[in-house]
Design a protein around this motif. Structure first.
Motif, PDB file in Angstrom:
ATOM      1  N   ILE A 196       0.555  12.335  -3.561  1.00 52.20           N
ATOM      2  CA  ILE A 196       0.523  12.075  -2.145  1.00 52.20           C
ATOM      3  C   ILE A 196       0.197  13.318  -1.203  1.00 52.20           C
ATOM      4  O   ILE A 196      -0.523  13.266  -0.381  1.00 52.20           O
ATOM      5  N   ASP A 197       0.776  14.472  -1.762  1.00 56.25           N
ATOM      6  CA  ASP A 197       0.520  15.722  -1.025  1.00 56.25           C
ATOM      7  C   ASP A 197      -0.776  16.034  -1.060  1.00 56.25           C
ATOM      8  O   ASP A 197      -1.544  16.575  -0.002  1.00 56.25           O
ATOM      9  N   ALA A 198      -1.617  16.017  -2.118  1.00 51.87           N
ATOM     10  CA  ALA A 198      -2.988  16.066  -2.346  1.00 51.87           C
ATOM     11  C   ALA A 198      -3.779  15.525  -1.315  1.00 51.87           C
ATOM     12  O   ALA A 198      -4.812  15.770  -1.007  1.00 51.87           O
ATOM     13  N   ILE A 199      -3.800  14.068  -1.388  1.00 54.07           N
ATOM     14  CA  ILE A 199      -4.214  13.230  -0.647  1.00 54.07           C
ATOM     15  C   ILE A 199      -4.120  13.569   0.782  1.00 54.07           C
ATOM     16  O   ILE A 199      -5.271  13.879   1.772  1.00 54.07           O
ATOM     17  N   ILE A 200      -2.981  13.855   1.202  1.00 50.05           N
ATOM     18  CA  ILE A 200      -2.908  14.157   2.684  1.00 50.05           C
ATOM     19  C   ILE A 200      -3.430  15.514   2.948  1.00 50.05           C
ATOM     20  O   ILE A 200      -3.896  15.854   4.171  1.00 50.05           O
ATOM     21  N   VAL A 201      -3.440  16.655   2.166  1.00 43.50           N
ATOM     22  CA  VAL A 201      -4.093  18.020   2.191  1.00 43.50           C
ATOM     23  C   VAL A 201      -5.750  17.692   2.597  1.00 43.50           C
ATOM     24  O   VAL A 201      -6.249  18.330   2.945  1.00 43.50           O
ATOM     25  N   ALA A 218       4.977   1.071   8.169  1.00 38.94           N
ATOM     26  CA  ALA A 218       6.356   0.955   8.022  1.00 38.94           C
ATOM     27  C   ALA A 218       7.128   1.701   7.213  1.00 38.94           C
ATOM     28  O   ALA A 218       6.581   2.735   7.019  1.00 38.94           O
ATOM     29  N   LEU A 219       8.448   1.662   7.165  1.00 37.87           N
ATOM     30  CA  LEU A 219       9.469   2.543   6.471  1.00 37.87           C
ATOM     31  C   LEU A 219      10.340   1.968   5.404  1.00 37.87           C
ATOM     32  O   LEU A 219      11.639   2.128   5.447  1.00 37.87           O
ATOM     33  N   ALA A 220       9.934   1.150   4.571  1.00 35.68           N
ATOM     34  CA  ALA A 220      10.793   0.611   3.429  1.00 35.68           C
ATOM     35  C   ALA A 220      10.920   1.742   2.525  1.00 35.68           C
ATOM     36  O   ALA A 220      10.078   2.522   2.424  1.00 35.68           O
ATOM     37  N   ALA A 221      11.914   1.207   1.808  1.00 38.34           N
ATOM     38  CA  ALA A 221      12.417   2.368   0.858  1.00 38.34           C
ATOM     39  C   ALA A 221      11.150   2.345  -0.238  1.00 38.34           C
ATOM     40  O   ALA A 221      10.670   1.388  -0.516  1.00 38.34           O
ATOM     41  N   GLY A 222      10.917   3.794  -0.726  1.00 43.69           N
ATOM     42  CA  GLY A 222       9.721   3.749  -1.753  1.00 43.69           C
ATOM     43  C   GLY A 222       8.611   4.308  -1.279  1.00 43.69           C
ATOM     44  O   GLY A 222       8.711   5.318  -0.449  1.00 43.69           O
ATOM     45  N   ALA A 223       7.421   3.871  -1.476  1.00 45.41           N
ATOM     46  CA  ALA A 223       6.152   4.131  -0.767  1.00 45.41           C
ATOM     47  C   ALA A 223       6.105   4.636   0.428  1.00 45.41           C
ATOM     48  O   ALA A 223       5.619   5.585   1.090  1.00 45.41           O
ATOM     49  N   ASP A 224       6.355   3.554   1.409  1.00 42.58           N
ATOM     50  CA  ASP A 224       6.440   3.799   2.891  1.00 42.58           C
ATOM     51  C   ASP A 224       7.012   5.236   3.274  1.00 42.58           C
ATOM     52  O   ASP A 224       6.566   6.004   3.991  1.00 42.58           O
ATOM     53  N   ILE A 225       8.463   5.309   2.727  1.00 46.31           N
ATOM     54  CA  ILE A 225       9.037   6.526   3.177  1.00 46.31           C
ATOM     55  C   ILE A 225       8.418   7.781   2.530  1.00 46.31           C
ATOM     56  O   ILE A 225       8.550   8.895   3.264  1.00 46.31           O
ATOM     57  N   LEU A 226       8.241   7.806   1.360  1.00 41.79           N
ATOM     58  CA  LEU A 226       7.702   8.792   0.781  1.00 41.79           C
ATOM     59  C   LEU A 226       6.296   9.338   1.419  1.00 41.79           C
ATOM     60  O   LEU A 226       6.076  10.565   1.615  1.00 41.79           O
ATOM     61  N   ILE A 227       5.350   8.470   1.821  1.00 44.50           N
ATOM     62  CA  ILE A 227       4.272   8.854   2.437  1.00 44.50           C
ATOM     63  C   ILE A 227       4.539   9.416   3.913  1.00 44.50           C
ATOM     64  O   ILE A 227       3.846  10.600   4.334  1.00 44.50           O
ATOM     65  N   SER A 281     -12.854   9.578  15.634  1.00 45.70           N
ATOM     66  CA  SER A 281     -12.599  10.230  14.373  1.00 45.70           C
ATOM     67  C   SER A 281     -12.538   9.059  13.379  1.00 45.70           C
ATOM     68  O   SER A 281     -13.286   8.062  13.458  1.00 45.70           O
ATOM     69  N   LYS A 282     -11.910   8.946  12.032  1.00 43.51           N
ATOM     70  CA  LYS A 282     -12.059   8.131  11.134  1.00 43.51           C
ATOM     71  C   LYS A 282     -10.877   7.440  10.704  1.00 43.51           C
ATOM     72  O   LYS A 282      -9.840   8.162  10.545  1.00 43.51           O
ATOM     73  N   PRO A 283     -10.696   6.141  10.403  1.00 40.27           N
ATOM     74  CA  PRO A 283      -9.481   5.577   9.920  1.00 40.27           C
ATOM     75  C   PRO A 283      -9.728   5.602   8.547  1.00 40.27           C
ATOM     76  O   PRO A 283     -10.627   5.351   7.837  1.00 40.27           O
ATOM     77  N   LYS A 284      -8.331   5.878   7.905  1.00 43.63           N
ATOM     78  CA  LYS A 284      -8.310   5.834   6.478  1.00 43.63           C
ATOM     79  C   LYS A 284      -6.871   5.158   5.946  1.00 43.63           C
ATOM     80  O   LYS A 284      -6.259   4.945   6.772  1.00 43.63           O
ATOM     81  N   ALA A 285      -6.903   4.894   4.519  1.00 44.57           N
ATOM     82  CA  ALA A 285      -5.596   4.315   4.232  1.00 44.57           C
ATOM     83  C   ALA A 285      -5.191   4.997   3.101  1.00 44.57           C
ATOM     84  O   ALA A 285      -5.940   5.504   2.117  1.00 44.57           O
ATOM     85  N   LEU A 286      -3.915   5.037   2.713  1.00 44.37           N
ATOM     86  CA  LEU A 286      -3.263   5.239   1.633  1.00 44.37           C
ATOM     87  C   LEU A 286      -2.093   4.616   1.000  1.00 44.37           C
ATOM     88  O   LEU A 286      -1.183   4.119   1.683  1.00 44.37           O
TER      89      LEU A 286
END
Length: 495
Positions: A205-210, A220-229, A315-320
């Motif tokens: 996750i950190d590498a993609i954001i960097v 959203a902010l569900a437990a799991g992937a949402d909150i980690l990202i 700018s550009k829209p992206k997704a993770l």
């Protein structure tokens, strides 16, 4: 006489032809004593020039320049003066552009109050220097302005767009502007059932954001992937824009609390840190939708907000997205994939023992669909105008059609507007039971349609974002608010 503010709203909504017709029919084109009328005239002629080509494009830029110059003659203001200078260059009059640019610099030197803020004062100076061929000075002035208001992203994007036009006209390289472009926007999503202590996942996750360097995150902010990202985005300094399918407490109850006490505090901290929080409101006469369809709609809105923000900022829209190994893609993720926007995927093994939440014992009979509401066109006239006339239902003096395809209904609405620009039309995307739409939904669609002054299709903010996802297909603009019994409702326009 149609007010200038109304004409400007129509122009911003992407209907410059109608705005120009109203400007002329209202007599504003004959006024020579109102700087605001000249400024709007310059804006409308500039819009026409952008859509034209060849000699017509040059002529319209020149006329726009003189309209802005006339506004500056009536009122000492650097905004119309610098616009006049830039448009004179685009209109084939470089000497005139140089004269107006020098006047702009003199005005800035003589009046410290010039410029809406410190950024615009510096950006105006930079533009004048660029027009005069002093690219070194322009670069320094622009960098100085950005350093003073580093997060004025929309202002930066507007300046960069203007500088690109100038540099193209001068035959110069615009690559140096790239370092000043606003950062990308990131839509984030993923599964709940994962191991939040997985060091490899956190590093990915950190590498993609960097690598992507997003300045904004939407999800959203569900437990799991949402909150980690979201935590990784916040740590990196990105703005968080949170979109929830239910009110905060209800979402916390359904999608956070059941997965461990440690998620609750993290959820609360991110809610507190969010730059913006949107909750998708329910219709008053509808039961709570199932979590699957509610999350799907919230995801679509988050995608649209991401795409919209990127478009506004040039700018550009992206997704993770974090998925489970071997999972089939969810419908909303296929929507993003089909849009052609960049997508980053991480697949992880699901954590055993997690459970799903069921919000209702009854089967969900509703789906994400769109409703097209039409007033001012009789049902007897529809067969001659659109092929799908038989699919319309009557409601008083109006008629409506429901379809799972918002794009199809949009095209139908545009056909109706071609026949009668004064008819009133709304288009809403929501969780709908197609055979029995809620009365409150029909009332909302009618209220929004009746707020129209013609020439465009009106919608609400949630629907506007869903219609924004596909690149280049829909242009939406916020045009004001509609006061309703349940509070103000933002209005958006689809040209």
């Amino acid at each position: 006489m149609t007010p200038l503010t109304q004409i400007l709203a129509i122009a911003r909504a992407g209907n410059p032809a109608r705005a120009w017709a109203l400007f002329q029919s209202s007599g504003w084109n004959e006024r020579n004593d109102d700087p605001k009328a000249f400024t709007l005239k310059g804006r409308l002629l500039k819009d026409q020039a952008k859509a034209a080509s060849g000699a017509d494009r040059v002529r319209l830029y020149g006329e726009a320049a003189e309209a802005y110059a006339a506004a500056a003659e009536l009122e000492r203001d650097s905004y119309p003066l610098i616009n006049a200078a830039a448009l004179a260059l685009l209109g084939g009059r470089p000497e005139r552009a140089h004269l107006l640019a020098r006047q702009t610099l003199a005005l800035l030197e003589s009046d410290p109050a010039q410029g809406e803020n410190v950024y615009w004062r510096a950006a105006t100076r930079a533009e004048a220097l660029l027009l005069l061929g002093d690219e070194t000075g322009a670069r320094a002035a622009l960098a100085d302005g950005i350093s003073k208001l580093p997060r004025a992203w929309e202002d930066h994007a507007a300046t960069i767009g203007q500088f690109e036009l100038i540099l193209a006209e001068q035959g110069k390289d615009a690559a140096w502007l790239d370092r000043h472009r606003p950062p990308p926007s990131l839509y984030f999503s993923g599964i709940i059932g994962l191991d939040d202590t997985d060091a490899t996942l956190l590093q990915d996750i950190d590498a993609i954001i960097v690598r992507e360097k997003p300045g904004f995150g939407f999800g959203a902010l569900a437990a799991g992937a949402d909150i980690l990202i979201a935590e990784a985005l916040h740590k990196a300094g990105a703005e968080l824009h949170v979109i929830l399918p239910y009110p905060v407490d209800r979402f916390r109850e359904l999608s956070v609390a059941p997965y461990g006490d440690h998620w609750g505090a993290r959820f609360d901290a991110l809610i507190e840190a969010a730059a913006r929080l949107d909750v998708l409101t329910e219709l008053p006469d509808e039961a709570e939708p199932s979590i699957a369809v509610a999350v799907e709609l919230a995801d679509l809105v988050a995608m649209g907000q991401c795409v919209r923000n990127a478009a506004v900022l040039s700018s550009k829209p992206k997704a993770l997205t974090i998925t489970g190994l071997g999972d089939e893609p969810r419908p909303q993720h296929l929507v993003w994939a089909n849009s052609g926007h960049d997508q980053n995927m991480i697949a992880v093994a699901r954590k055993g023992g997690h459970r799903s939440i069921v919000t209702s014992s009854r089967a969900e009979t509703r789906e994400i669909a769109a409703i097209l509401w039409v007033e001012g066109v009789g049902r007897d006239m529809l067969p001659a105008l659109v092929n799908a006339a038989d699919d319309f239902s009557s409601f008083g003096d109006a008629c409506y059609r429901i379809s799972p395809s918002p794009s199809e209904l949009l095209q139908t609405g545009l056909l109706l507007l071609q026949h009668d620009p004064d008819c009133r039309i709304s288009l809403l995307v929501d969780i709908i039971e197609p055979q029995r739409p809620a009365a409150s939904l029909l009332e909302k669609a009618g209220d929004i349609a009746r707020a129209s002054r013609g020439g465009a299709i009106l919608t609400d903010g949630k629907s506007a974002m869903v219609l924004t996802i596909d690149p280049g297909k829909q242009r939406v603009e916020e045009i004001g608010e509609l006061q309703t019994a349940s509070g103000p409702l933002p209005l958006w326009s689809l040209p």
